[in-house]
Write an enzyme that holds these catalytic residues in place. Structure first.
Site, PDB file in Angstrom:
ATOM      1  N   ARG A 234       0.856  -1.185   0.000  1.00 22.57           N
ATOM      2  CA  ARG A 234       0.000   0.000   0.000  1.00 22.57           C
ATOM      3  C   ARG A 234       0.891   1.233   0.000  1.00 22.57           C
ATOM      4  O   ARG A 234       1.909   1.275   0.702  1.00 22.57           O
ATOM      5  CB  ARG A 234      -0.917   0.036   1.225  1.00 22.57           C
ATOM      6  CG  ARG A 234      -2.104  -0.916   1.167  1.00 22.57           C
ATOM      7  CD  ARG A 234      -3.127  -0.529   0.087  1.00 22.57           C
ATOM      8  NE  ARG A 234      -4.243  -1.442   0.024  1.00 22.57           N
ATOM      9  CZ  ARG A 234      -4.306  -2.534  -0.758  1.00 22.57           C
ATOM     10  NH1 ARG A 234      -3.301  -2.820  -1.557  1.00 22.57           N
ATOM     11  NH2 ARG A 234      -5.380  -3.296  -0.761  1.00 22.57           N
ATOM     12  N   ASP A 258       4.359  -0.384  -6.934  1.00 21.57           N
ATOM     13  CA  ASP A 258       3.103  -0.653  -7.640  1.00 21.57           C
ATOM     14  C   ASP A 258       1.967   0.127  -6.989  1.00 21.57           C
ATOM     15  O   ASP A 258       0.848   0.118  -7.485  1.00 21.57           O
ATOM     16  CB  ASP A 258       2.808  -2.158  -7.573  1.00 21.57           C
ATOM     17  CG  ASP A 258       1.561  -2.544  -8.371  1.00 21.57           C
ATOM     18  OD1 ASP A 258       1.462  -2.105  -9.534  1.00 21.57           O
ATOM     19  OD2 ASP A 258       0.697  -3.257  -7.830  1.00 21.57           O
ATOM     20  N   GLU A 263      -2.402   7.601  -4.865  1.00 19.41           N
ATOM     21  CA  GLU A 263      -2.816   6.925  -6.102  1.00 19.41           C
ATOM     22  C   GLU A 263      -4.301   7.074  -6.410  1.00 19.41           C
ATOM     23  O   GLU A 263      -4.709   6.949  -7.572  1.00 19.41           O
ATOM     24  CB  GLU A 263      -2.455   5.431  -6.041  1.00 19.41           C
ATOM     25  CG  GLU A 263      -3.278   4.623  -5.057  1.00 19.41           C
ATOM     26  CD  GLU A 263      -2.940   3.121  -5.110  1.00 19.41           C
ATOM     27  OE1 GLU A 263      -1.755   2.772  -5.015  1.00 19.41           O
ATOM     28  OE2 GLU A 263      -3.887   2.324  -5.244  1.00 19.41           O
ATOM     29  N   HIS A 295      -0.749  -0.112  -9.664  1.00 19.24           N
ATOM     30  CA  HIS A 295      -1.494  -1.064  -8.814  1.00 19.24           C
ATOM     31  C   HIS A 295      -2.022  -2.241  -9.648  1.00 19.24           C
ATOM     32  O   HIS A 295      -3.226  -2.474  -9.739  1.00 19.24           O
ATOM     33  CB  HIS A 295      -2.647  -0.344  -8.097  1.00 19.24           C
ATOM     34  CG  HIS A 295      -3.018  -1.008  -6.802  1.00 19.24           C
ATOM     35  ND1 HIS A 295      -3.332  -0.310  -5.667  1.00 19.24           N
ATOM     36  CD2 HIS A 295      -3.123  -2.320  -6.458  1.00 19.24           C
ATOM     37  CE1 HIS A 295      -3.624  -1.150  -4.698  1.00 19.24           C
ATOM     38  NE2 HIS A 295      -3.502  -2.382  -5.152  1.00 19.24           N
TER      39      HIS A 295
HETATM   40  P1  NAI Z   1      -1.352 -11.381   5.077  1.00 14.49           P
HETATM   41  O1  NAI Z   1      -2.383 -10.903   6.044  1.00 14.49           O
HETATM   42  O2  NAI Z   1      -1.262 -12.828   4.748  1.00 14.49           O
HETATM   43  O3  NAI Z   1       0.104 -10.895   5.572  1.00 14.49           O
HETATM   44  C1  NAI Z   1       0.353  -9.608   6.071  1.00 14.49           C
HETATM   45  C2  NAI Z   1       1.420  -9.767   7.132  1.00 14.49           C
HETATM   46  O4  NAI Z   1       1.803  -8.457   7.574  1.00 14.49           O
HETATM   47  C3  NAI Z   1       0.934 -10.540   8.385  1.00 14.49           C
HETATM   48  O5  NAI Z   1       1.794 -11.622   8.632  1.00 14.49           O
HETATM   49  C4  NAI Z   1       0.962  -9.497   9.471  1.00 14.49           C
HETATM   50  O6  NAI Z   1       1.269 -10.040  10.734  1.00 14.49           O
HETATM   51  C5  NAI Z   1       2.078  -8.573   8.965  1.00 14.49           C
HETATM   52  N1  NAI Z   1       2.123  -7.298   9.641  1.00 14.49           N
HETATM   53  C6  NAI Z   1       1.106  -6.587  10.202  1.00 14.49           C
HETATM   54  N2  NAI Z   1       1.594  -5.491  10.812  1.00 14.49           N
HETATM   55  C7  NAI Z   1       2.940  -5.510  10.628  1.00 14.49           C
HETATM   56  C8  NAI Z   1       3.993  -4.646  11.039  1.00 14.49           C
HETATM   57  N3  NAI Z   1       3.760  -3.546  11.760  1.00 14.49           N
HETATM   58  N4  NAI Z   1       5.254  -4.973  10.678  1.00 14.49           N
HETATM   59  C9  NAI Z   1       5.514  -6.095   9.972  1.00 14.49           C
HETATM   60  N5  NAI Z   1       4.554  -6.951   9.573  1.00 14.49           N
HETATM   61  C10 NAI Z   1       3.280  -6.656   9.889  1.00 14.49           C
HETATM   62  O7  NAI Z   1      -1.592 -10.504   3.768  1.00 14.49           O
HETATM   63  P2  NAI Z   1      -1.081 -10.794   2.290  1.00 14.49           P
HETATM   64  O8  NAI Z   1      -2.124 -11.539   1.548  1.00 14.49           O
HETATM   65  O9  NAI Z   1       0.293 -11.326   2.338  1.00 14.49           O
HETATM   66  O10 NAI Z   1      -1.056  -9.302   1.695  1.00 14.49           O
HETATM   67  C11 NAI Z   1      -0.131  -8.348   2.166  1.00 14.49           C
HETATM   68  C12 NAI Z   1      -0.539  -6.981   1.635  1.00 14.49           C
HETATM   69  O11 NAI Z   1      -0.364  -6.941   0.217  1.00 14.49           O
HETATM   70  C13 NAI Z   1      -2.024  -6.618   1.823  1.00 14.49           C
HETATM   71  O12 NAI Z   1      -2.276  -6.078   3.107  1.00 14.49           O
HETATM   72  C14 NAI Z   1      -2.255  -5.597   0.751  1.00 14.49           C
HETATM   73  O13 NAI Z   1      -2.037  -4.290   1.283  1.00 14.49           O
HETATM   74  C15 NAI Z   1      -1.181  -5.904  -0.288  1.00 14.49           C
HETATM   75  N6  NAI Z   1      -1.748  -6.338  -1.569  1.00 14.49           N
HETATM   76  C16 NAI Z   1      -1.423  -5.636  -2.701  1.00 14.49           C
HETATM   77  C17 NAI Z   1      -1.931  -6.003  -3.935  1.00 14.49           C
HETATM   78  C18 NAI Z   1      -1.546  -5.297  -5.211  1.00 14.49           C
HETATM   79  O14 NAI Z   1      -2.172  -5.538  -6.250  1.00 14.49           O
HETATM   80  N7  NAI Z   1      -0.531  -4.443  -5.219  1.00 14.49           N
HETATM   81  C19 NAI Z   1      -2.871  -7.118  -4.037  1.00 14.49           C
HETATM   82  C20 NAI Z   1      -3.094  -7.834  -2.807  1.00 14.49           C
HETATM   83  C21 NAI Z   1      -2.562  -7.434  -1.612  1.00 14.49           C
END
Ligand code: NAI
Length: 331
Positions: A234, A258, A263, A295
């Site tokens: 993000r 990305d 954005e 994105h």
């Molecule tokens: P997920 O929920 O499986 O993993 C996110 C991880 O971040 C978790 O392990 C969580 O504990 C950790 N986290 C939370 N707060 C934190 C902190 N302060 N410091 C370090 N780690 C922390 O989510 P997933 O599926 O891996 O997605 C991650 C992110 O990717 C989403 O939140 C979303 O913002 C982004 N995303 C971007 C997309 C794009 O098209 N560019 C598409 C899909 C997701």
């Protein structure tokens, strides 16, 4: 169920309509983003379907609730664009898509890293212009380098596994341990150790009040000089102005993003014939060691198919009064 679908691009219409064939919900596609000005277009819709740059703040949600909306379904994993506390108070259930090809984003992050490191976009632009000179295109081997991940969830663990395959040392920081990350060879360290040791830092955590500007002037100063930052999570995770300053001094050796803080006013639309007034993005794209995409990390056939199917399944479950598997926890 009558559903207003905001930010509906051509691919949203075709893929969501396809996923809806059996369910037969009444879909009302709206090209505009959801906002105070456009919320009226969802009049009479029990369900509203949104995307990452739609505005579902308390005011907009109050309008939707008054018009009869009881379900808000976001076609994304992240839900930082939704005031979930306000939704709960207004009796609007919020669902998201937790499980869709995490490979789409992890693979794209690797692609961005390769592109910025090996200057692939610049090289391609040159050859189209008949310029086959290599000056300015030198990169580094990733083999043997250290890659640090902030966030080691589903996407982070896959990114870690791919980078381990390149022969990189993998470090991670996350408040929760993920065995899949450790199985990929990742080792948990403090943020400071991660920053000071990593040649590449990749962000894979959600945007929350705790993570906003997790990359800022102070953290960039602690980073290894000349390291590359990749952000497919993000835009709000990075203080863009601080990143620009670090690029100017060479403290940051490359930036591949990305997602971008501002954005919402730019992405998912063709602005090529307009004057872009966002000087920050214009400055960013002027750097030879920066690559920006709009994105699109999630944008694969597999991911979009799963997003649309899950969204339709959530609407159907809500209509039938069944438990909502992808419900966003109330704030
Ligand atoms: P997920 O929920 O499986 O993993 C996110 C991880 O971040 C978790 O392990 C969580 O504990 C950790 N986290 C939370 N707060 C934190 C902190 N302060 N410091 C370090 N780690 C922390 O989510 P997933 O599926 O891996 O997605 C991650 C992110 O990717 C989403 O939140 C979303 O913002 C982004 N995303 C971007 C997309 C794009 O098209 N560019 C598409 C899909 C997701």
């Amino acid at each position: 169920m009558r559903t207003a679908v905001f930010s509906a691009r051509r691919y949203d219409r075709t893929m969501l309509a396809k996923a809806n064939e059996a369910a037969g919900h009444e879909l009302r596609f709206v090209e505009d983003r959801l906002s105070l000005e456009t919320a009226a277009l969802a009049e009479g819709c029990e369900a509203v379907c949104v995307f990452v740059n739609d505005n579902a703040d308390a005011q907009v949600l109050a309008l939707l609730a008054a018009q009869g909306t009881r379900l808000l379904a976001t076609r994304s994993t992240g839900y930082n664009h939704i005031d979930t506390g306000a939704a709960a108070r207004l009796g609007i259930a919020v669902v998201r898509v937790t499980d869709y090809s995490p490979y789409s984003v992890a693979e794209f992050a690797v692609g961005l890293l390769l592109a910025v490191n090996r200057k692939i976009a610049r090289a391609s632009a040159r050859t189209r212009d008949g310029n086959f000179d290599l000056d300015g295109l030198m990169g580094i081997d990733l083999h043997g380098k250290t890659v640090g991940l902030i966030g080691t969830g589903k996407i982070g663990a896959i990114f870690a596994r791919i980078m381990a395959g390149f022969g990189c040392t993998i470090l991670g920081h996350d408040p929760f341990r993920n065995p899949a990350f450790e199985d990929a060879g990742g080792r948990y360290v403090t943020v400071d150790e991660l920053l000071s040791c990593s040649d590449v830092v990749s962000l894979h955590c959600p945007l929350t009040e705790q993570t906003r500007h997790i990359v800022n002037a102070a953290t960039l100063a602690k980073a290894k000089r000349g390291s590359i930052l990749v952000n497919t999570s993000r835009g709000g995770l990075v203080d863009t102005e601080a990143a620009i300053e670090a690029l100017k001094t060479g403290q940051l050796g490359g930036l591949a993003i990305d997602v971008y803080e501002q954005e919402a006013n730019l992405f998912f639309q063709d602005l090529s014939s307009t004057i872009i007034c966002d000087d920050v993005i214009q400055r960013l794209v002027s750097f030879p060691n920066v690559i920006v995409t709009g994105h699109q990390a999630f944008f694969t056939v597999e991911a979009i198919g799963q997003i649309m199917q899950t969204t339709i399944a959530s609407i159907t479950a809500f209509e039938r009064g069944e438990p909502l598997a992808n419900r966003v926890p109330e704030a």
